[in-house]
Design a protein around this motif. Structure first.
Motif, PDB file in Angstrom:
ATOM      1  N   SER A 152       0.822  -1.209   0.000  1.00  0.00           N
ATOM      2  CA  SER A 152       0.000   0.000   0.000  1.00  0.00           C
ATOM      3  C   SER A 152       0.854   1.256   0.000  1.00  0.00           C
ATOM      4  O   SER A 152       0.591   2.205  -0.746  1.00  0.00           O
ATOM      5  N   ASP A 177      -9.395   0.788  -6.837  1.00  0.00           N
ATOM      6  CA  ASP A 177      -8.388   0.038  -6.097  1.00  0.00           C
ATOM      7  C   ASP A 177      -7.032   0.311  -6.741  1.00  0.00           C
ATOM      8  O   ASP A 177      -6.848   0.096  -7.953  1.00  0.00           O
ATOM      9  N   ASN A 232     -15.358  -2.234  -7.038  1.00  0.00           N
ATOM     10  CA  ASN A 232     -14.617  -0.959  -7.009  1.00  0.00           C
ATOM     11  C   ASN A 232     -13.244  -1.109  -7.662  1.00  0.00           C
ATOM     12  O   ASN A 232     -12.249  -0.573  -7.165  1.00  0.00           O
ATOM     13  N   THR A 233     -13.217  -1.805  -8.775  1.00  0.00           N
ATOM     14  CA  THR A 233     -11.954  -2.188  -9.397  1.00  0.00           C
ATOM     15  C   THR A 233     -11.087  -0.984  -9.746  1.00  0.00           C
ATOM     16  O   THR A 233      -9.893  -0.948  -9.440  1.00  0.00           O
ATOM     17  N   SER A 249      -5.257  -2.703  -8.574  1.00  0.00           N
ATOM     18  CA  SER A 249      -6.001  -3.114  -9.766  1.00  0.00           C
ATOM     19  C   SER A 249      -5.916  -2.061 -10.858  1.00  0.00           C
ATOM     20  O   SER A 249      -5.686  -2.380 -12.035  1.00  0.00           O
ATOM     21  N   ALA A 307      -9.385  -6.562  -8.119  1.00  0.00           N
ATOM     22  CA  ALA A 307     -10.379  -6.512  -7.050  1.00  0.00           C
ATOM     23  C   ALA A 307     -11.765  -6.730  -7.667  1.00  0.00           C
ATOM     24  O   ALA A 307     -12.077  -6.140  -8.703  1.00  0.00           O
TER      25      ALA A 307
END
Length: 326
Positions: free
Chosen positions: A102, A192, A188-189, A195, A185
């Motif tokens: 992240s 993300d 909510n691709t 993604s 994902a």
């Protein structure tokens, strides 16, 4: 009449002197003389904006945005220490604030480097494969060459909309199968970060592989076909012909193609903005645009750092390729 003749004589004399001076130049000196207009134009359109950007990066806006203050390297120090992160959109940062996935994907610098390395690598490999196929003599080659160019000719906005619709988690038909494989994902691709970064890299590879293929194909067609006839007589296999003839001779062309694409990839912005957003997939160019209106000094510092990185990449590729790079 005599006065006009004298003036014409002086003009002719000056012109003759210039021509004689040019005739006495060596080949190298004459080549540099012809490049003078190019250097002047390059200085106007490239060098001056770069110096102006560096100048702006040495100043910072006041708290009320009414005046600027000279801060020297302050913008750069705050940029690399994370003090400028609060001015960047969303939760993005310039440098990563950790070693986790992240934190790395929230860093504009890391995402830009990942995008450039991965996209240019696959574009080069795919472009090389396409060029090797298109270099062969087969029926319909002309139409296949035209078809390969189509993705490269598609405007970035249209390209972005195509991939937005294909990977939208609500209507996209490619999201479910790739989500089942764990590559995207499921919901909510496009919001993300991992993604969306994957999708943007795929979109860029789809579009720009044709550019690499065309450049490499030009290098392939410049190879003397007689070399392959000699290799066949000597009993060389197809792999040996590629390894000993094709690849060494097109390596300079590949180096130039990689150079062009690396510079473009380091400035990625349009495809990010059209497929997802700069807050989801940060890049250095995104940070420049996002901070320009409110933090001009910060924006200029990021832009100059980007230019410096591009310069390092270019010099590295030139050193790697040697004189053949140019």
């Amino acid at each position: 009449m005599s006065t006009e003749t004298g003036r014409e004589s002086r003009r002719s004399g000056a012109l003759v002197s210039v021509m004689r001076w040019m005739e006495n130049l060596s080949d190298t000196q004459y080549a540099y003389l012809l490049l003078v207009p190019v250097f002047v134009l390059l200085g106007i359109v490239a060098l001056y904006p770069l110096l102006r950007t560096f100048e702006l990066s040495l100043f910072a806006l006041s708290a009320d945005f009414s005046s600027t203050t000279f801060v020297g390297a302050g913008n750069y120090v705050e940029l690399f220490t994370g003090e400028k992160n609060r001015y960047l959109p969303g939760g993005t940062t310039f440098l990563p604030e950790g070693v986790g996935t992240s934190a790395l994907l929230n860093s504009a610098l890391v995402v830009t480097i990942i995008f450039a390395v991965v996209s240019v690598l696959f574009e080069t490999l795919i472009g090389l494969g396409q060029a090797l196929i298109l270099d062969q003599d087969f029926y319909g080659r002309r139409w296949i060459r035209a078809a390969i160019i189509i993705p490269w000719a598609v405007p970035i906005v249209i390209q972005g909309m195509i991939f937005f619709l294909m990977f939208n988690s609500n209507v996209g038909f490619l999201t479910p199968p790739l989500a089942d494989l764990g590559l995207l994902a499921p919901t909510n691709t496009l919001n993300d970060t991992a993604s969306a970064t994957f999708i943007i890299i795929v979109a860029d590879i789809w579009k720009t592989s044709a550019f690499m293929a065309l450049l490499i194909l030009a290098g392939l067609q410049s190879i003397d076909r007689g070399l392959y006839d000699v290799a066949k007589v000597a009993g060389a296999t197809k792999w040996q012909q590629f390894k000993l003839i094709t690849f060494p001779l097109i390596l300079p062309t590949i180096g130039v193609a990689v150079l062009f694409r690396s510079v473009q990839a380091m400035r990625v912005y349009g495809i990010i903005d059209t497929v997802s957003s700069c807050t989801v997939v940060p890049s250095l160019s995104c940070m420049v645009v996002a901070t320009f209106t409110t933090r001009e000094g910060t924006s200029a510092a990021i832009a100059f750092v980007t230019a410096a990185i591009i310069g390092i990449v270019v010099m590295g590729l030139i050193v790697w390729q040697g004189e053949d790079a140019i």
